[in-house]
Design a protein around this motif. Structure first.
Motif, PDB file in Angstrom:
ATOM      1  N   THR A 161       0.776  -1.248  -0.022  1.00 19.69           N
ATOM      2  CA  THR A 161       0.062   0.060  -0.052  1.00 19.69           C
ATOM      3  C   THR A 161       0.733   1.116  -0.079  1.00 19.69           C
ATOM      4  OG1 THR A 161      -0.100   0.007   2.351  1.00 19.69           O
ATOM      5  CG2 THR A 161      -1.749  -1.094   1.350  1.00 19.69           C
ATOM      6  N   ILE A 162       0.423   2.101  -0.854  1.00 14.72           N
ATOM      7  CA  ILE A 162       0.996   3.420  -0.896  1.00 14.72           C
ATOM      8  C   ILE A 162       0.148   4.644  -0.457  1.00 14.72           C
ATOM      9  CG2 ILE A 162       2.176   5.176  -2.316  1.00 14.72           C
ATOM     10  CD1 ILE A 162       3.183   2.991  -4.007  1.00 14.72           C
ATOM     11  N   ASP A 163       0.403   5.163   0.859  1.00 14.57           N
ATOM     12  CA  ASP A 163      -0.691   6.265   1.144  1.00 14.57           C
ATOM     13  C   ASP A 163      -0.200   7.546   0.586  1.00 14.57           C
ATOM     14  OD1 ASP A 163      -1.848   7.925   2.561  1.00 14.57           O
ATOM     15  OD2 ASP A 163      -1.137   7.395   4.690  1.00 14.57           O
ATOM     16  N   PRO A 164      -1.340   8.147  -0.311  1.00 14.48           N
ATOM     17  CA  PRO A 164      -1.166   9.353  -0.973  1.00 14.48           C
ATOM     18  C   PRO A 164      -0.639  10.621   0.013  1.00 14.48           C
ATOM     19  CG  PRO A 164      -3.444   8.843  -0.734  1.00 14.48           C
ATOM     20  CD  PRO A 164      -2.611   7.710  -0.221  1.00 14.48           C
ATOM     21  N   PHE A 165      -0.807  10.465   1.319  1.00 14.82           N
ATOM     22  CA  PHE A 165      -0.588  11.495   2.282  1.00 14.82           C
ATOM     23  C   PHE A 165       0.736  11.173   2.932  1.00 14.82           C
ATOM     24  CE2 PHE A 165      -5.338  11.446   1.882  1.00 14.82           C
ATOM     25  CZ  PHE A 165      -5.486  12.824   1.864  1.00 14.82           C
ATOM     26  N   THR A 166       1.387  12.559   3.256  1.00 12.03           N
ATOM     27  CA  THR A 166       2.597  12.488   4.161  1.00 12.03           C
ATOM     28  C   THR A 166       2.106  12.724   5.365  1.00 12.03           C
ATOM     29  OG1 THR A 166       3.071  14.764   4.059  1.00 12.03           O
ATOM     30  CG2 THR A 166       3.588  13.709   2.053  1.00 12.03           C
ATOM     31  N   ASP A 167       3.221  12.959   6.513  1.00  8.47           N
ATOM     32  CA  ASP A 167       3.003  12.961   7.832  1.00  8.47           C
ATOM     33  C   ASP A 167       2.891  14.607   8.069  1.00  8.47           C
ATOM     34  OD1 ASP A 167       2.900  10.298   8.451  1.00  8.47           O
ATOM     35  OD2 ASP A 167       5.067  10.366   8.839  1.00  8.47           O
ATOM     36  N   GLU A 168       2.838  15.345   7.245  1.00  9.41           N
ATOM     37  CA  GLU A 168       3.101  16.907   7.315  1.00  9.41           C
ATOM     38  C   GLU A 168       1.684  17.564   6.938  1.00  9.41           C
ATOM     39  OE1 GLU A 168       6.132  18.051   4.596  1.00  9.41           O
ATOM     40  OE2 GLU A 168       7.585  16.940   5.563  1.00  9.41           O
ATOM     41  N   SER A 169       1.626  18.613   7.478  1.00 11.65           N
ATOM     42  CA  SER A 169       0.451  19.372   7.335  1.00 11.65           C
ATOM     43  C   SER A 169       0.634  20.346   5.884  1.00 11.65           C
ATOM     44  CB  SER A 169       0.004  20.268   8.478  1.00 11.65           C
ATOM     45  OG  SER A 169       0.799  21.195   8.967  1.00 11.65           O
ATOM     46  N   PHE A 170      -0.490  20.586   5.303  1.00 11.29           N
ATOM     47  CA  PHE A 170      -0.745  21.298   4.203  1.00 11.29           C
ATOM     48  C   PHE A 170      -0.596  22.908   4.481  1.00 11.29           C
ATOM     49  CE2 PHE A 170      -3.249  23.040   0.661  1.00 11.29           C
ATOM     50  CZ  PHE A 170      -2.308  23.044  -0.331  1.00 11.29           C
ATOM     51  N   ASP A 171       0.236  23.613   3.902  1.00  9.05           N
ATOM     52  CA  ASP A 171       0.284  25.102   3.978  1.00  9.05           C
ATOM     53  C   ASP A 171      -0.999  25.628   3.123  1.00  9.05           C
ATOM     54  OD1 ASP A 171       0.644  27.582   4.755  1.00  9.05           O
ATOM     55  OD2 ASP A 171       2.535  27.817   4.087  1.00  9.05           O
ATOM     56  N   GLN A 172      -2.020  25.841   3.637  1.00 15.07           N
ATOM     57  CA  GLN A 172      -3.121  26.113   2.823  1.00 15.07           C
ATOM     58  C   GLN A 172      -3.182  27.575   1.967  1.00 15.07           C
ATOM     59  OE1 GLN A 172      -7.258  25.773   4.385  1.00 15.07           O
ATOM     60  NE2 GLN A 172      -7.845  27.305   3.258  1.00 15.07           N
ATOM     61  N   PRO A 173      -2.975  27.753   0.827  1.00 10.70           N
ATOM     62  CA  PRO A 173      -3.079  29.113   0.442  1.00 10.70           C
ATOM     63  C   PRO A 173      -4.356  29.876   1.041  1.00 10.70           C
ATOM     64  CG  PRO A 173      -2.896  27.552  -1.639  1.00 10.70           C
ATOM     65  CD  PRO A 173      -3.238  26.875  -0.091  1.00 10.70           C
ATOM     66  N   PRO A 174      -4.400  31.241   1.078  1.00 15.29           N
ATOM     67  CA  PRO A 174      -5.653  31.799   1.339  1.00 15.29           C
ATOM     68  C   PRO A 174      -6.657  32.001   0.541  1.00 15.29           C
ATOM     69  CG  PRO A 174      -3.867  33.398   0.674  1.00 15.29           C
ATOM     70  CD  PRO A 174      -3.276  32.156   0.427  1.00 15.29           C
ATOM     71  N   PHE A 175      -7.949  32.120   1.102  1.00 17.29           N
ATOM     72  CA  PHE A 175      -8.962  32.204  -0.093  1.00 17.29           C
ATOM     73  C   PHE A 175      -8.933  33.759  -0.420  1.00 17.29           C
ATOM     74  CE2 PHE A 175     -10.612  29.342   3.260  1.00 17.29           C
ATOM     75  CZ  PHE A 175     -10.821  28.124   2.445  1.00 17.29           C
ATOM     76  N   HIS A 176      -9.167  33.783  -1.861  1.00 16.06           N
ATOM     77  CA  HIS A 176      -9.343  35.152  -2.340  1.00 16.06           C
ATOM     78  C   HIS A 176     -10.869  35.436  -2.674  1.00 16.06           C
ATOM     79  CE1 HIS A 176      -5.126  35.419  -3.594  1.00 16.06           C
ATOM     80  NE2 HIS A 176      -4.760  34.370  -3.690  1.00 16.06           N
ATOM     81  N   VAL A 177     -11.232  36.482  -1.883  1.00 14.68           N
ATOM     82  CA  VAL A 177     -12.870  36.899  -1.716  1.00 14.68           C
ATOM     83  C   VAL A 177     -13.010  37.831  -2.938  1.00 14.68           C
ATOM     84  CG1 VAL A 177     -14.508  37.487  -0.365  1.00 14.68           C
ATOM     85  CG2 VAL A 177     -12.899  36.059   0.546  1.00 14.68           C
ATOM     86  N   LEU A 178     -13.900  37.516  -3.745  1.00 17.04           N
ATOM     87  CA  LEU A 178     -14.316  38.663  -4.377  1.00 17.04           C
ATOM     88  C   LEU A 178     -15.916  38.983  -4.324  1.00 17.04           C
ATOM     89  CD1 LEU A 178     -11.979  36.629  -6.059  1.00 17.04           C
ATOM     90  CD2 LEU A 178     -12.228  38.751  -7.560  1.00 17.04           C
ATOM     91  N   ASP A 179     -16.383  39.673  -5.407  1.00 16.01           N
ATOM     92  CA  ASP A 179     -17.703  40.456  -4.844  1.00 16.01           C
ATOM     93  C   ASP A 179     -18.612  39.557  -5.571  1.00 16.01           C
ATOM     94  OD1 ASP A 179     -17.244  41.213  -7.500  1.00 16.01           O
ATOM     95  OD2 ASP A 179     -17.298  43.373  -6.549  1.00 16.01           O
ATOM     96  N   SER A 180     -18.575  38.721  -6.703  1.00 18.95           N
ATOM     97  CA  SER A 180     -19.586  38.061  -7.456  1.00 18.95           C
ATOM     98  C   SER A 180     -18.982  36.976  -8.371  1.00 18.95           C
ATOM     99  CB  SER A 180     -20.398  38.984  -8.345  1.00 18.95           C
ATOM    100  OG  SER A 180     -19.271  39.428  -9.400  1.00 18.95           O
ATOM    101  N   PRO A 181     -19.833  35.971  -8.816  1.00 17.37           N
ATOM    102  CA  PRO A 181     -19.460  35.099  -9.645  1.00 17.37           C
ATOM    103  C   PRO A 181     -18.759  35.606 -10.867  1.00 17.37           C
ATOM    104  CG  PRO A 181     -21.588  34.294  -8.697  1.00 17.37           C
ATOM    105  CD  PRO A 181     -20.996  35.711  -8.182  1.00 17.37           C
ATOM    106  N   ALA A 182     -19.350  36.735 -11.364  1.00 20.25           N
ATOM    107  CA  ALA A 182     -18.688  37.241 -12.544  1.00 20.25           C
ATOM    108  C   ALA A 182     -17.468  37.884 -12.057  1.00 20.25           C
ATOM    109  CB  ALA A 182     -19.732  38.543 -13.181  1.00 20.25           C
ATOM    110  N   ALA A 183     -16.925  38.561 -11.116  1.00 21.86           N
ATOM    111  CA  ALA A 183     -15.680  38.794 -10.839  1.00 21.86           C
ATOM    112  C   ALA A 183     -14.881  37.683 -10.484  1.00 21.86           C
ATOM    113  CB  ALA A 183     -15.749  39.555  -9.447  1.00 21.86           C
TER     114      ALA A 183
END
Length: 862
Positions: A161-183
């Protein structure tokens, strides 16, 4: 808990490259690993268990089983779909086809019939059940926990078996908040070009608005893409289905309802006609559609395709093949047959071949791997959450664990990830995908509560080197506003803005109201022309004008309605003749009058349809009837409101969700002409007594709502002897009893000493200092009796009712200032000082009364 870092595909390849066979949970991962293979390979290397066992590309098993089941059994389509869904799902979880019959709720004749039929089919799940891997092969399994019970059943006794995960945590990028679906779409388009399209993927929920928006944007920019486009997303397929459904709706279908179909047919019809019925819409370009609608049930599906192909010069080869698969190409297009076809297309993904080049559009709830360097994630809201099947064979905890592992893998695709989200929509916070609750240690309700960056709306750069020139046009001053525009502006300035730019279709109620207004104007000018027989004739004339908007079954009822409305108008005007001898200059026939043209008579009365534009006050409008120097009247075909409602809806301090300033604005104008007189504005709801007329119990007074303007302040007015007498004679019982025991001097002295509160709420008034003082004074004057205290409450309600049902000098004074303030805002916004906001003075708009809902991007655009 935090998001666990996943291994890169290159790392996974390095761990498994020395094995003979690598089993993976989804096809995109298999393809990604195989692309990194650096040695010759005979047979499969990385592959899914399903493809390994079936020795063919993965197919939509549920759809194929359904097609065979409806052909080989007598099961109804919905029965067959239900059986297929549950049998295949249980088979995956339990490992054998008969497992579903162990559950009493599913051990039915329908399920047994389906089990017997599916057991004889050559399906992937059947091949999985029978398949086994040679024991002499070295096997690696990537992400074993992501495999189903049936998929794990083919594994050899020994494997790595090969685990697709490591033992480390992922440094998640920030959420980019925009004002509408069109934006959000504009932001994505800033990065993508035809040259780099092969390096980019866009992950979104296929059921969301992002799918159609990103496809349209890519097509407009001539950027290739694949994925995300289903069978019914193909324009001709969608238009053909709409043709069949619209044909069954019949000749009463509105033009606007088939606009997408007409667009596909390259038939252009002005927006003003959208509300009209096809049966009374005169346009030769749609005659073939009307003929088709009249005889739709005599066409087979094959015949209908030929009609569509002839009309659009297209070929629906794939659609024809699918009808053949279903065995219904020669069935008549009845509503039942169409219902079944639409059910099938909504339930199953019909395979569509597309060129695999360009931007990859990936579904957020499908595979976990997207092998592109740059990945955009759009939305990331609760629609990204897998719904857990409510079935007895499903281990809900295990199912959740599988999905949350897949979600973590999905979030980490590519070398660079960009999470583009909305923080709110329609004034409501957007809920992030529910898996974040499990993965993140923070408490949150919306994306801005997490690590996020807010961005102003992105704009696409101009093309071909053109630059936007500065606009040096002179500023424009808005000098006057009508009551309807003011109503719209207060509800939503953005809606007001679009009302100046965007054409809207002719509305049924406007057309109907205008016909009655024209009649009323004509009758005031020429009452001698109207007889009972003439009223019948005019009712038919109105009906003919309204037929484009009406269903044919409603014609007789409407003719009766119109006849009663006409008679109500004439009865009122006969019994309430004009009360003025004042000279007013005729307006010269402002506008057109349908009945003036019909009878060839002029309408130039100085009392009807009087236009005014007072730039000193900043108001303009048209008065239906100047009934007298101090009496204005407006005809209404809608439902009646009380004087209290009219005054409440014109409140400028706390605008209601249905602002209406008509009476207040017109009385303000009338006051400028008769400054020191008591004025009245009457709404004549001439259809209010429609039912009573039919039963013979109509009373014309029930059609009238009158609000009065008093040329004094409210405090001065209630201090008059007239109001004191009303408290003694016309108020409630305890009030009359109490105030009959004092004289006017006592009442007047009290009001001289105390200011009436500004509140319009009766409870606040009763509990106010004024309310308590009045009670104390009356107890001293009359006695400490229960009826005295109750009588004071009744008196306070009575005095407040006078305020809440009428207008006073301070109301019109405040309104004049309010209008000037709004005009200043309008001038500034018209000249670019600021954008027209969505919210007006009353904050959140009442969207029921917004005319351009599709143009408004809600909270994000404010």
């Amino acid at each position: 808990m935090s998001i666990t870092r996943s291994k890169s595909i290159t790392t996974i390849y390095e761990e498994c490259k020395d094995f003979d066979l690598v089993l993976v949970p989804d096809a995109p991962l298999a393809s990604a690993i195989n692309r990194r293979l650096d040695r010759p390979q005979f047979g499969s290397f990385a592959i899914t268990p399903r493809r390994l066992a079936a020795k063919r590309r993965e197919q939509a098993e549920d759809r194929l089983a359904f097609l065979q089941l409806i052909t080989e059994t007598d099961l109804e389509w919905k029965e067959a779909a239900y059986a297929v869904e549950n049998i295949l799902a249980c088979w995956e979880f339990r490992g054998h086809i008969d497992a579903i019959l162990e559950y009493d709720a599913f051990a039915t004749d329908t399920i047994r019939t389906a089990v017997d039929a599916i057991a004889e089919m050559d399906t992937t799940v059947q091949r999985l059940t029978e398949y086994s891997i040679d024991e002499d092969k070295s096997v690696a399994v990537v992400g074993e926990k992501q495999l189903t019970e049936l998929e794990r059943s083919i594994l050899p006794p020994e494997y790595t078996t090969i685990d697709p995960f490591t033992d480390e945590s992922f440094d998640q990028p920030p959420f980019h908040v925009l004002d509408s679906p069109a934006a959000i779409i504009d932001t994505v388009l800033e990065t993508i070009t035809a040259e780099n399209a092969e390096n980019i993927a866009v992950v979104h929920d296929r059921t969301s608005e992002y799918g159609s928006l990103i496809r349209s944007a890519l097509e407009a920019a001539e950027i290739p893409y694949y994925g995300g486009l289903g069978f019914t997303d193909e324009p001709h397929h969608r238009a053909f289905l709409q043709l069949l459904r619209s044909a069954h709706a019949g000749r009463d279908t509105r033009v606007g309802e088939i606009k997408p179909l007409l667009t596909q047919l390259e038939i252009s019809i002005d927006l003003e006609h959208d509300e009209k019925r096809l049966s009374h819409f005169d346009n030769p370009a749609i005659d073939w559609f009307l003929d088709f609608s009249n005889s739709i049930s005599t066409y087979t599906f094959e015949d209908a395709i030929e009609v569509y192909e002839d009309a659009t010069d297209s070929q629906l080869t794939i659609f024809r093949d699918e009808l053949s698969q279903l065995g219904i190409e020669n069935e008549f297009v009845t509503e039942g047959a169409l219902d079944r076809l639409e059910f099938y297309l909504q339930s199953y993904d019909v395979p569509v071949d597309h060129e695999n080049e360009g931007v990859l559009l990936a579904d957020a709830t499908s595979a976990a791997y997207v092998d592109r360097p740059l990945v955009f994630y759009l939305g990331l809201d609760e629609r990204w959450t897998h719904s857990t099947p409510h079935r007895p064979w499903v281990d809900r905890e295990q199912y959740f664990e599988q999905n949350i592992r897949q979600f973590q893998l999905l979030l980490q695709n590519g070398q660079d990830q960009y999470y583009l989200v909305q923080d709110s929509a329609g004034g409501t916070p957007v809920t992030p995908c529910l898996y974040f609750e499990e993965l993140l240690d923070e408490k949150f309700e919306r994306f801005s509560d997490l690590d996020s960056m807010s961005h102003a709306r992105a704009t696409r750069p101009t093309q071909d080197g053109f630059k936007k020139e500065s606009n040096n046009a002179p500023t424009k001053e808005i000098e006057a506003i009508s009551q309807s525009s003011l109503n719209t502006y207060v509800n939503s300035p953005r809606d007001y803005f679009y009302s100046r730019l965007v054409q809207t279709p002719d509305k049924e109620h406007f057309k109907e109201g205008n016909m009655f207004h024209d009649f009323a104007e004509f009758y005031v000018n020429h009452p001698d022309q109207i007889t009972p027989s003439t009223l019948d004739e005019i009712a038919i004339i109105i009906l003919e004008e309204m037929k484009p908007y009406l269903r044919s079954v409603d014609h007789n009822v409407r003719r009766t309605k119109y006849r009663i409305g006409l008679e109500t108008i004439t009865d009122y005007l006969d019994t309430n003749p004009l009360q003025t001898d004042a000279f007013l200059t005729p307006d010269g026939g402002y506008g057109q009058n349908h009945f003036a043209e019909y009878f060839d008579k002029p309408v130039q009365s100085p009392y009807t349809e009087q236009w005014f534009e007072n730039t000193d006050l900043g108001v303009k409008g048209k008065i239906d009837l100047v009934h007298g120097p101090t009496q204005l009247l407006d005809y209404k075909s809608g439902s009646k409101n009380s004087p209290k409602d009219i005054v409440k809806n014109s409140d400028i301090e706390s605008p209601t969700d249905r602002p209406n300033f008509q009476a207040l604005l017109y009385l303000t104008q009338q006051r400028s002409e008769h400054p020191d007189q008591q004025l009245q504005f009457t709404f004549f709801h001439f259809l209010e007594t429609l039912d009573d007329v039919v039963t013979g119990n109509a009373n014309i007074d029930d059609c009238l709502t009158t609000v009065t303007y008093y040329p004094t302040t409210h405090e001065e007015y209630i201090a008059t002897e007239v109001i004191f007498t009303e408290l003694q004679e016309e108020a409630y019982g305890d009030c009359k009893k109490t105030f009959s025991k004092i004289d006017y001097g006592t009442y007047q002295a009290f009001l001289d000493e105390h200011d009436f509160p500004t509140t319009r709420d009766k409870n606040e008034l009763i509990e106010s200092e004024f309310g308590h003082a009045l009670t104390d004074r009356m107890v001293d004057a009359v006695g400490d009796y229960k009826y005295v205290k109750n009588g004071c409450k009744q008196a306070l309600k009575y005095l407040l009712g006078i305020r809440n049902r009428n207008y006073f000098a301070e109301d019109l004074d405040a309104f004049e200032t309010y209008v000037q303030d709004r005009l200043t805002e309008l001038t500034d916004r018209h000249n670019g000082g600021e954008r027209f906001p969505v919210e007006g003075p009353g904050e959140e708009p009442n969207y029921r009364y917004v005319d351009h809902r599709d143009c408004i991007l809600e909270e994000g655009s404010r």
